[in-house]
Design an enzyme around this catalytic site. Structure first.
Site, PDB file in Angstrom:
ATOM      1  N   HIS A 157     -12.869  -4.592  -9.401  1.00  0.00           N
ATOM      2  CA  HIS A 157     -11.942  -4.251 -10.790  1.00  0.00           C
ATOM      3  C   HIS A 157     -12.760  -4.233 -11.935  1.00  0.00           C
ATOM      4  O   HIS A 157     -13.287  -2.765 -12.736  1.00  0.00           O
ATOM      5  CB  HIS A 157     -10.850  -3.849 -10.648  1.00  0.00           C
ATOM      6  CG  HIS A 157      -9.971  -4.066  -9.116  1.00  0.00           C
ATOM      7  ND1 HIS A 157      -9.458  -4.773  -8.402  1.00  0.00           N
ATOM      8  CD2 HIS A 157     -10.300  -2.365  -8.112  1.00  0.00           C
ATOM      9  CE1 HIS A 157      -8.791  -3.881  -7.146  1.00  0.00           C
ATOM     10  NE2 HIS A 157      -9.574  -3.023  -7.044  1.00  0.00           N
ATOM     11  N   LYS A 200       2.139   2.400  -0.552  1.00  0.00           N
ATOM     12  CA  LYS A 200       1.983   0.819  -0.202  1.00  0.00           C
ATOM     13  C   LYS A 200       3.574   0.706  -0.274  1.00  0.00           C
ATOM     14  O   LYS A 200       3.566   0.817  -1.439  1.00  0.00           O
ATOM     15  CB  LYS A 200       1.359   0.521  -0.563  1.00  0.00           C
ATOM     16  CG  LYS A 200      -0.706   0.901  -0.902  1.00  0.00           C
ATOM     17  CD  LYS A 200      -1.455   0.244  -0.951  1.00  0.00           C
ATOM     18  CE  LYS A 200      -3.131   0.326  -0.490  1.00  0.00           C
ATOM     19  NZ  LYS A 200      -4.291   0.174  -1.575  1.00  0.00           N
ATOM     20  N   ARG A 244     -17.293   0.387  -2.744  1.00  0.00           N
ATOM     21  CA  ARG A 244     -17.754  -1.058  -2.005  1.00  0.00           C
ATOM     22  C   ARG A 244     -18.708  -0.648  -0.843  1.00  0.00           C
ATOM     23  O   ARG A 244     -19.473  -1.695  -0.586  1.00  0.00           O
ATOM     24  CB  ARG A 244     -16.758  -1.586  -1.228  1.00  0.00           C
ATOM     25  CG  ARG A 244     -15.944  -2.627  -2.603  1.00  0.00           C
ATOM     26  CD  ARG A 244     -15.032  -3.285  -2.303  1.00  0.00           C
ATOM     27  NE  ARG A 244     -14.326  -2.720  -1.457  1.00  0.00           N
ATOM     28  CZ  ARG A 244     -13.303  -2.548  -1.165  1.00  0.00           C
ATOM     29  NH1 ARG A 244     -12.484  -3.879  -1.012  1.00  0.00           N
ATOM     30  NH2 ARG A 244     -12.732  -2.277  -0.462  1.00  0.00           N
ATOM     31  N   SER A 301      -8.004  -6.126  -2.543  1.00  0.00           N
ATOM     32  CA  SER A 301      -7.106  -7.100  -3.012  1.00  0.00           C
ATOM     33  C   SER A 301      -6.166  -7.289  -2.186  1.00  0.00           C
ATOM     34  O   SER A 301      -5.707  -8.614  -1.575  1.00  0.00           O
ATOM     35  CB  SER A 301      -6.755  -5.998  -3.491  1.00  0.00           C
ATOM     36  OG  SER A 301      -6.575  -5.574  -4.921  1.00  0.00           O
TER      37      SER A 301
END
Length: 154
Positions: free
Chosen positions: A19, A43, A93, A131
């Site tokens: 990040h 989440k 990514r 993460s």
């Protein structure tokens, strides 16, 4: 000419060196970047508290007056509009990230037509960091210091 303000939104639970790389590279294109930690309705339970992440990320960017770190709990497009951010900065990514981010980009474009999404490909040596991997390593007592741009202990 208006300031080129980019919003870099995410749950950042936690914020990683990947990040950080996207934000620092984004400074080459934008006058200001707002790192915005959102409450993700998908989440429900965070691993790291939002206020802790705001404090840690702010400290990591303490030498960059054109980077601010905030939290928000509304539609990303509305938050961007209120903060005059006409660019949405995102890192990719892999192709899975692209599929996910492309869909979100289309919705944001519908909600805020003046906002452009800008995607940066993650630097290869950081592309595997996520993460969720960091949370798992930390949860079981592993050292995550090489994957994050700040100390977890204040």
């Amino acid at each position: 000419m208006a300031k080129r303000i980019a919003l870099f939104p995410g749950s950042f639970d936690p914020f990683t060196k990947g990040h950080e790389d996207i934000v620092l590279r984004g400074l080459q294109m934008f006058d200001e970047i707002i790192v915005a930690i959102g409450y993700n309705s998908q989440k429900s339970n965070r691993y790291f508290e939002i206020d802790f992440m705001v404090e840690r990320i702010s400290y990591a960017f303490r030498n960059y007056p054109n980077i601010t770190v905030v939290k928000f709990s509304e539609l990303t497009a509305e938050f961007a509009r209120k903060n005059h951010a006409r660019f949405l900065l995102r890192g990719l990514r892999n192709t899975t990230d692209f599929e996910y981010e492309n869909s979100i980009s289309q919705v944001n474009r519908k909600l805020f037509p003046e906002m452009e999404s800008v995607f940066l490909i993650t630097t290869p040596h950081l592309a595997w960091i996520s993460s969720s991997i960091i949370r798992e390593v930390h949860k079981y007592g592993g050292d995550v210091s090489e994957f994050i741009p700040y100390a977890l202990e204040p």
